[in-house]
Design an enzyme around this catalytic site. Structure first.
Site, mmCIF file in Angstrom:
data_model
loop_
_atom_site.group_PDB
_atom_site.id
_atom_site.type_symbol
_atom_site.label_atom_id
_atom_site.label_comp_id
_atom_site.label_asym_id
_atom_site.label_seq_id
_atom_site.Cartn_x
_atom_site.Cartn_y
_atom_site.Cartn_z
ATOM 1 N N TYR A 213 0.970 6.556 4.828
ATOM 2 C CA TYR A 213 0.400 7.711 4.118
ATOM 3 C C TYR A 213 1.038 9.013 4.607
ATOM 4 C CZ TYR A 213 -2.815 4.523 1.977
ATOM 5 O OH TYR A 213 -3.335 3.493 1.235
ATOM 6 N N ARG B 158 -3.342 15.285 9.624
ATOM 7 C CA ARG B 158 -3.468 14.583 10.906
ATOM 8 C C ARG B 158 -3.216 15.574 12.039
ATOM 9 N NH1 ARG B 158 -1.393 9.654 8.103
ATOM 10 N NH2 ARG B 158 0.744 10.360 8.120
ATOM 11 N N CYS C 259 -8.677 11.217 -2.167
ATOM 12 C CA CYS C 259 -7.284 11.143 -2.652
ATOM 13 C C CYS C 259 -7.281 10.869 -4.154
ATOM 14 C CB CYS C 259 -6.465 10.129 -1.876
ATOM 15 S SG CYS C 259 -7.110 8.469 -1.947
ATOM 16 N N ASP D 132 -11.631 8.785 5.222
ATOM 17 C CA ASP D 132 -10.469 8.913 4.333
ATOM 18 C C ASP D 132 -10.391 7.675 3.440
ATOM 19 O OD1 ASP D 132 -8.097 9.681 3.147
ATOM 20 O OD2 ASP D 132 -6.832 9.046 4.826
ATOM 21 N N GLN E 294 0.855 -1.189 0.000
ATOM 22 C CA GLN E 294 0.000 0.000 0.000
ATOM 23 C C GLN E 294 0.894 1.242 0.000
ATOM 24 O OE1 GLN E 294 -3.146 0.726 2.590
ATOM 25 N NE2 GLN E 294 -4.248 -1.152 2.155
HETATM 26 C C1 LIG Z 1 -6.328 6.310 1.962
HETATM 27 S S1 LIG Z 1 -6.129 4.921 3.007
HETATM 28 C C2 LIG Z 1 -6.377 5.657 4.594
HETATM 29 C C3 LIG Z 1 -5.129 6.278 5.189
HETATM 30 C C4 LIG Z 1 -5.219 6.613 6.666
HETATM 31 N N1 LIG Z 1 -6.269 7.551 6.943
HETATM 32 C C5 LIG Z 1 -3.891 7.137 7.202
HETATM 33 O O1 LIG Z 1 -3.802 8.335 7.548
HETATM 34 O O2 LIG Z 1 -2.940 6.349 7.270
HETATM 35 C C6 LIG Z 1 -7.578 4.023 2.693
HETATM 36 C C7 LIG Z 1 -7.819 2.763 3.548
HETATM 37 O O3 LIG Z 1 -9.142 2.312 3.281
HETATM 38 C C8 LIG Z 1 -9.182 0.893 3.431
HETATM 39 N N2 LIG Z 1 -10.421 0.445 2.750
HETATM 40 C C9 LIG Z 1 -10.666 0.323 1.420
HETATM 41 N N3 LIG Z 1 -11.968 0.026 1.192
HETATM 42 C C10 LIG Z 1 -12.558 -0.050 2.423
HETATM 43 C C11 LIG Z 1 -13.890 -0.310 2.859
HETATM 44 N N4 LIG Z 1 -14.870 -0.518 1.998
HETATM 45 N N5 LIG Z 1 -14.132 -0.295 4.184
HETATM 46 C C12 LIG Z 1 -13.131 -0.083 5.077
HETATM 47 N N6 LIG Z 1 -11.870 0.190 4.712
HETATM 48 C C13 LIG Z 1 -11.582 0.200 3.417
HETATM 49 C C14 LIG Z 1 -7.875 0.427 2.858
HETATM 50 O O4 LIG Z 1 -7.534 -0.832 3.424
HETATM 51 C C15 LIG Z 1 -6.923 1.566 3.306
HETATM 52 O O5 LIG Z 1 -6.295 1.213 4.507
#
Ligand SMILES: C[S@@+](CC[C@H](N)C(=O)[O-])C[C@H]1O[C@@H](n2cnc3c(N)ncnc32)[C@H](O)[C@@H]1O
Length: 388
Positions: free
Chosen positions: A197, A204, A330, A290, A192
């Protein structure tokens, strides 16, 4: 060096510093080029427009290296790298993005620093041609303890290349970094992004200022717990992290432990989880939304908008009166104005009103350069949900 004629439309776009030429804008009948070969882009009369590397296998056929006719050699890359490094001064962390591809005029190259280690990603055939030169300069300038070097899978497929991962020196399984006083253990081998991130660092921290002591915070799409952990460490908030990936939630728990912080962790699909919460009594002072990039291309935008609307409408049902929602996108294709539309429609559906407290953007180590609209890809809003 071969000359490549490009369409008047492409010439116009490049005159505003757009860094890409699509295959359809290349006027040559045959594209007999080595993937990544350096060429001179010229207008229909043969006048110089830019130096670029070309890959006939990619839809973005040419990416500009320079708008000036200069030698593309070690000195060229070293100057660009040093310029990129010199700008990373106002960041309170020992982890940051050092090179952000087109954002630093080094298309196809991403370099992240995690403490003494580097994560290096090549994303194009053109930049891969300078593999040795780039790594050599990084070692000379930064003397990293180890580097993880990747031919990034998603982009390499589009470029017709075989992805790879190589370790140079020794890279530990986990590197602990400290961001605004909060510790995170980062796995550089994770697929990932480069494991963490970094682009949300500023947000944050900014969001923490709006959290009150012991608030109840729901961190949706939490990944390894970034937003939630700040809230717990800095404001002793009661935090619940939700992510669909069991691995991400395990890492989130580990990050909380690393900071001697406690929290609640849920492996779930946020779309379903928010619906479940509606029928429970639990309510939150702050909900962070997010999600991953729902719209990787323009054609996915309308489905993405529906997804955003769904989670925003439901978040508004489980946030306390006068509570906050941080809504992020994003994807370049769903921008600030789209988020405002989603917020307003969701509020109307709930019979509520919203006030915008903050506009969020990617942190400064992910530069947004005018001329390349795609370099602005992370936007967000902090919304206060008000009763009518
Ligand atoms: C952009 S990242 C979030 C980054 C986090 N906010 C950070 O600051 O590190 C998106 C996340 O959404 C999760 N994800 C994707 N689809 C999802 C879903 N339907 N429900 C829950 N989580 C999901 C992914 O596993 C990923 O960890």
């Amino acid at each position: 060096m071969k000359k490549v004629h490009i369409s008047p439309k492409a010439v116009r776009e490049l005159s505003h510093y757009a860094p890409w030429v699509y295959r359809s804008d290349i006027l040559e009948e045959e594209l007999h080029f080595e993937p990544g070969e350096i060429v001179e882009l010229v207008d229909q009369r043969g006048n110089f427009v830019a130096l670029a590397y070309i890959n006939p296998k990619s839809t973005i056929a040419a990416r500009v290296l320079s708008f000036k006719n200069v030698p593309i050699n070690r000195a060229f890359f070293k100057t660009r790298l040093l310029r990129a490094l010199a700008r990373r001064v106002a960041i309170d962390s020992d982890a940051c993005r050092l090179v952000h591809s087109e954002g630093n005029f080094l298309p196809g190259l991403i370099v992240d620093r995690y403490g003494e280690y580097l994560s290096v990603q090549f994303t194009t055939a053109g930049m891969l041609r300078f593999y040795e030169t780039i790594l050599d300069i990084l070692v000379e300038v930064l003397t990293p303890a180890g580097m993880l070097v990747r031919g990034e899978e998603y982009s390499f497929k589009k470029e017709g290349l075989e992805p790879f991962v190589r370790e140079i020196g020794e890279v530990p399984e986990r590197v602990v970094i400290t961001e605004h006083g909060v510790k995170f253990a980062v796995d550089l081998r994770s697929t990932q992004k480069t494991g963490f991130y970094l682009d949300q660092r500023r947000n944050r921290n900014l969001l923490t200022h709006y959290i009150k002591q012991r608030d109840h915070v729901l961190d949706c799409f939490s990944n390894t717990g970034g937003f939630g952990l700040y809230a717990r460490v800095k404001k002793k908030a009661k935090v619940c992290c939700v992510d669909i990936s069991a691995e991400a939630i395990e890492l989130a728990k580990r990050n909380f432990d690393l900071n001697e912080a406690t929290g609640e962790f849920v492996v779930a699909n946020v779309f379903d989880y928010l619906r479940e919460l509606r029928s429970s009594k639990e309510r939150f002072d702050l909900i962070i939304l997010d999600p991953p990039s729902f719209a990787k291309s323009r054609s996915k935008k309308s489905a993405a908008m529906k997804g955003f609307k769904d989670i925003t409408v439901n978040a508004m049902k489980v946030v306390r009166p006068e509570g906050l929602i941080a809504l992020f996108s994003c994807s370049h294709h769903v921008g600030m104005e789209d988020l405002k539309k989603i917020a307003l429609q969701s509020a109307k559906d709930n019979g509520k009103m919203v006030e915008v407290l903050e506009h969020f953007y990617q942190d400064i180590d992910h530069p947004y350069v005018l001329g390349n609209p795609y370099s602005l890809y992370l936007e967000g809003l902090l919304l206060k949900v008000i009763d009518l």
